[in-house]
Write an enzyme that holds these catalytic residues in place. Structure first.
Site, PDB file in Angstrom:
ATOM      1  N   THR A 116       0.851  -1.187   0.000  1.00  0.00           N
ATOM      2  CA  THR A 116       0.000   0.000   0.000  1.00  0.00           C
ATOM      3  C   THR A 116       0.894   1.247   0.000  1.00  0.00           C
ATOM      4  O   THR A 116       2.035   1.202   0.470  1.00  0.00           O
ATOM      5  CB  THR A 116      -0.942   0.011   1.212  1.00  0.00           C
ATOM      6  OG1 THR A 116      -0.172  -0.109   2.407  1.00  0.00           O
ATOM      7  CG2 THR A 116      -1.929  -1.151   1.141  1.00  0.00           C
ATOM      8  N   THR A 118       1.415   4.431   1.475  1.00  0.00           N
ATOM      9  CA  THR A 118       2.133   5.024   2.610  1.00  0.00           C
ATOM     10  C   THR A 118       3.094   4.033   3.247  1.00  0.00           C
ATOM     11  O   THR A 118       4.223   4.387   3.612  1.00  0.00           O
ATOM     12  CB  THR A 118       1.137   5.542   3.662  1.00  0.00           C
ATOM     13  OG1 THR A 118       0.267   6.507   3.054  1.00  0.00           O
ATOM     14  CG2 THR A 118       1.860   6.192   4.830  1.00  0.00           C
ATOM     15  N   CYS A 119       2.665   2.807   3.378  1.00  0.00           N
ATOM     16  CA  CYS A 119       3.515   1.775   3.988  1.00  0.00           C
ATOM     17  C   CYS A 119       4.762   1.524   3.147  1.00  0.00           C
ATOM     18  O   CYS A 119       5.864   1.336   3.686  1.00  0.00           O
ATOM     19  CB  CYS A 119       2.724   0.477   4.140  1.00  0.00           C
ATOM     20  SG  CYS A 119       1.138   0.678   4.975  1.00  0.00           S
ATOM     21  N   THR A 120       4.591   1.529   1.829  1.00  0.00           N
ATOM     22  CA  THR A 120       5.692   1.218   0.914  1.00  0.00           C
ATOM     23  C   THR A 120       6.626   2.398   0.701  1.00  0.00           C
ATOM     24  O   THR A 120       7.851   2.234   0.625  1.00  0.00           O
ATOM     25  CB  THR A 120       5.120   0.759  -0.443  1.00  0.00           C
ATOM     26  OG1 THR A 120       4.290  -0.394  -0.228  1.00  0.00           O
ATOM     27  CG2 THR A 120       6.219   0.412  -1.424  1.00  0.00           C
ATOM     28  N   VAL A 124       7.958   1.842   6.012  1.00  0.00           N
ATOM     29  CA  VAL A 124       9.047   0.856   6.044  1.00  0.00           C
ATOM     30  C   VAL A 124      10.387   1.470   5.650  1.00  0.00           C
ATOM     31  O   VAL A 124      11.394   1.269   6.354  1.00  0.00           O
ATOM     32  CB  VAL A 124       8.700  -0.362   5.168  1.00  0.00           C
ATOM     33  CG1 VAL A 124       9.907  -1.289   5.052  1.00  0.00           C
ATOM     34  CG2 VAL A 124       7.516  -1.127   5.755  1.00  0.00           C
TER      35      VAL A 124
END
Length: 232
Positions: A116, A118-120, A124
């Site tokens: 997704t 924001t996560c990518t 992280v």
């Protein structure tokens, strides 16, 4: 005289039979009693018949398990089994939260979903970039957890080029998210994410939460690596 009595008895029997037919058409419950009585059996009384009918099996209604209280500073992390691949061609492995955190200082952060945006693009990569600084402040391990299966987490790790800086863990069935009380229901979203985990970052010492930056839903405001460094 005997013939007259016989005729009278015959007429009475005929009348009783006709009455029985009328009862059969007008009242099923009475017809049952009449039928049994005519055969020399005990008639089922109306109140008893109602009790028998009301005794039909009923579907048991089971109460759903109460939701777990949301994790807080000072709480012991609940135990759960997480899975991961330590290399592209490696075997599937598992680790419990207890084993991951026992006797260590661990930064654990959660994302709503692998791949997704924001996560990518932010969450992280931020922890990968700051992993060295976190370790310099006494952190023994940095791990990311998501409600995705281990194969998705492995593919995500490879696509991000993550090495040993951050361990990517699968909470595939949402066991840890539920136990921590941080479920995030995204079932109404068109992406088909279902129930995931709220975004957070925490520091645990020997399994006890010392720092907790828990976001509202999937927001990304306080759970970054930079915010965790400020808290150490």
């Amino acid at each position: 005289m005997a013939a007259a009595a016989s005729t009278l008895a015959s007429l009475s029997a005929t009348a009783a039979a006709a009455a029985g037919k009328r009862l059969l058409l007008s009242s099923p419950s009475r017809s049952l009693s009449l039928s049994l009585a005519s055969r020399g059996r005990i008639a089922v009384m109306p109140h008893l018949r109602a009790g028998i009918l009301s005794a039909a099996p009923r579907r048991a209604v089971s109460a759903s398990a109460p939701a777990a209280a949301t994790i807080a500073v000072g709480d012991k992390l609940p135990d759960a089994t997480l899975s991961y691949f330590d290399s592209p061609d490696g075997e599937l492995k598992t680790v419990t939260v207890r084993d991951l955190t026992a006797g260590k200082k661990v930064v654990l952060f959660a994302v709503p979903g692998a791949f997704t945006p924001t996560c990518t693009q932010k969450h992280v990569p931020g922890f990968v970039a700051k992993a060295g600084e976190l370790r310099a402040k006494g952190v023994d391990a940095v791990a990311c957890v998501s409600v995705n299966d281990a194969f998705v987490m492995r593919a995500w790790k490879e696509s991000l080029g993550v090495g040993d800086e951050v361990l990517l863990l699968s909470d595939g069935n949402g066991e840890l998210a539920r136990a921590m009380g941080v479920e995030l229901d995204l079932s109404d979203k068109p992406a088909g994410l279902g129930v995931r985990s709220r975004r957070y970052a925490l520091l645990a010492e020997d399994g006890v939460v010392k720092v907790l930056n828990l976001e509202e839903g999937g927001a990304f405001t306080t759970s970054s690596a930079e915010e965790m460094l400020k808290a150490l």
